[in-house]
Write an enzyme that holds these catalytic residues in place. Sequence first.
Site, mmCIF file in Angstrom:
data_model
loop_
_atom_site.group_PDB
_atom_site.id
_atom_site.type_symbol
_atom_site.label_atom_id
_atom_site.label_comp_id
_atom_site.label_asym_id
_atom_site.label_seq_id
_atom_site.Cartn_x
_atom_site.Cartn_y
_atom_site.Cartn_z
ATOM 1 N N LYS A 174 0.781 -1.033 0.039
ATOM 2 C CA LYS A 174 0.073 0.164 0.059
ATOM 3 C C LYS A 174 0.879 1.184 0.061
ATOM 4 O O LYS A 174 1.412 1.591 0.892
ATOM 5 C CB LYS A 174 -0.727 -0.123 1.461
ATOM 6 C CG LYS A 174 -2.038 0.777 1.250
ATOM 7 C CD LYS A 174 -2.051 2.264 0.740
ATOM 8 C CE LYS A 174 -2.077 3.031 1.785
ATOM 9 N NZ LYS A 174 -1.581 4.535 1.385
ATOM 10 N N GLU A 249 8.816 1.774 11.138
ATOM 11 C CA GLU A 249 9.929 2.845 10.858
ATOM 12 C C GLU A 249 9.248 4.259 10.993
ATOM 13 O O GLU A 249 8.483 4.624 10.050
ATOM 14 C CB GLU A 249 10.419 2.688 9.543
ATOM 15 C CG GLU A 249 11.114 1.259 9.437
ATOM 16 C CD GLU A 249 12.551 1.080 10.119
ATOM 17 O OE1 GLU A 249 13.051 2.120 10.843
ATOM 18 O OE2 GLU A 249 12.933 0.037 10.124
ATOM 19 N N CYS A 283 13.229 11.372 7.192
ATOM 20 C CA CYS A 283 12.797 10.834 8.695
ATOM 21 C C CYS A 283 14.212 11.282 9.260
ATOM 22 O O CYS A 283 14.162 11.371 10.701
ATOM 23 C CB CYS A 283 12.453 9.414 8.740
ATOM 24 S SG CYS A 283 13.695 8.248 7.913
ATOM 25 N N GLU A 384 8.369 16.876 14.866
ATOM 26 C CA GLU A 384 8.955 16.472 13.476
ATOM 27 C C GLU A 384 8.161 17.519 12.517
ATOM 28 O O GLU A 384 7.097 17.492 12.562
ATOM 29 C CB GLU A 384 8.687 15.152 13.062
ATOM 30 C CG GLU A 384 9.255 14.818 11.667
ATOM 31 C CD GLU A 384 8.845 13.293 11.258
ATOM 32 O OE1 GLU A 384 7.646 12.938 11.431
ATOM 33 O OE2 GLU A 384 9.893 12.735 10.929
#
Length: 490
Positions: A174, A249, A283, A384
């Site tokens: 996906k 992750e 990331c 973040e």
Amino acid sequence: MTEKIQTLLAGRWRDASGPAYTTEYPHDGSAVAELHAATAADVDEAVQAAEQARKKPAWARLMHHERAGLLHRMAQGIRDRAEELAQLQRLDNGKPIKECRALVASAAGTFQFYAAAAETWEETLTPARGDFLTMSVHEPLGVVGAITPWNSPIASEAQKMAPALAAGCAIVIKPAEITPRMAIELARIAEHAGVPAGIVSVLPGKGSVVGDALVRHPLIERIAFTGGTQVGLGIQRLAAEKLMPTSLELGGKSPTIVCADADLDHAVAGVLFGIFSSSGESCIAGSRAFVHASVYEPFKARLLAAVENLRVADPALESTHMGPLVSRAHRETVERYVQLGLDEGGRLLCGGGRPQGGYYDQGSYYLPTVIEGLPNSARMCREEIFGPVLALLPWQDEDDLIAQCNDNDYGLASGIWTRDHKAAWRIGRALQTGTVWVNTYKLFSISTPFSGVKMSGYGQEKGRLGILHYTRQKSFYWGLNEAPLPWARA
Ligand code: NAD
């Protein structure tokens, strides 16, 4: 011109059953591809087909070296189409073409690496503790799901697909709704390499519909997820309901430390690349730079001069350092964070806005931004942003530095710039992050395991042992004598 694309679903190239939608080129907002989103019924069809396909002898009875052969052909298939794939990746998420080429090369390397891991697979004969033989073998988990984000699609997808196929699993992927292209092309390459029909399906569409149905599906034995922490937590909750293993992750807020003795030019280049490459949509972006107070001002001056020289430009140009952000909506999120940082008392040193004129006005561009004067406790330093925004923070005392670096929910990566290897070792061991770069940043190797700690997730990807996450162990005890068992004469 918009290209109509289909997906490989349950062994057939077709439109998924949900509504049609278009993806946009972030450089100018033009429509790139038109495709259909998948539905929960498509998820069921793909998973059922995968379950059938994986049990057939054509897949289930493949020897390790034969599976390795398939993966080698996939690596070659990627290399044969490398430039085309890189250009498609650029249109999908607006990354500069040089970065796209590197992602494609890394995807080919990933298939090559897991081909070798499959070919050299070894099982264990464990030390027997009696007159019997004990051994442990690894068997494929079954049908696994991969859910990926938009920032480095081909690399993320290869890192899930290659070990899954190497282990003998079937996989339903996906991809992010806005960047479906690479997963679909990897499925095409798998088909051409000889992977049987049904073993790989790609389901584009919304996470809340397709991703959710995939995670909940009773035949899915594992989810490999890369994406945001909140979504990862939701997946983990659902996985708990069926005791399903996952790898997550997730996000990061990575600190980069510049020590007093660092080679400043080297450190400036590293901090610059660490935060502004991929427009900060990474990331592992080094979004908090802790610079020793004794070199803070000269470091800042050199960093700002280097930012001036960054070329924020059309991602198709070879000379571009930073392309657009992935979408206008994401740019608005970045803008809100910068405003928040300023409201919290931060001082804007550069950037803080959109470049103006020409194609900048059509695309989702944002300038490289540096802010100082914030404490590490400010929201802009804690959360973040996933954009080209760097917080610059001075430090003096090593224990306090380590406490500040670790005082964050995330723990993905960190960087240290120093000439003192003992200090690098001491600090690196104390940092609560899955990866530590010393006098470098953002280097990656498929042979080296990667994972976060704390809210950055768990469950390693990459590395030789990455294949094991797609297997379950089965142990055998072989009796070696006819000695009567305890109740044999009862
Ligand atoms: P996201 O979490 O919004 O989406 C990631 C994927 O999850 C997409 O395919 C999305 O459609 C799907 N999804 C969304 N809701 C879902 C649900 N309820 N159930 C199942 N699937 C769902 O993340 P994003 O915005 O695409 O990517 C950015 C995030 O990814 C950042 O937080 C970044 O740090 C993280 N990321 C982490 C790594 C890593 O290796 N740690 C690498 C790249 C990106």
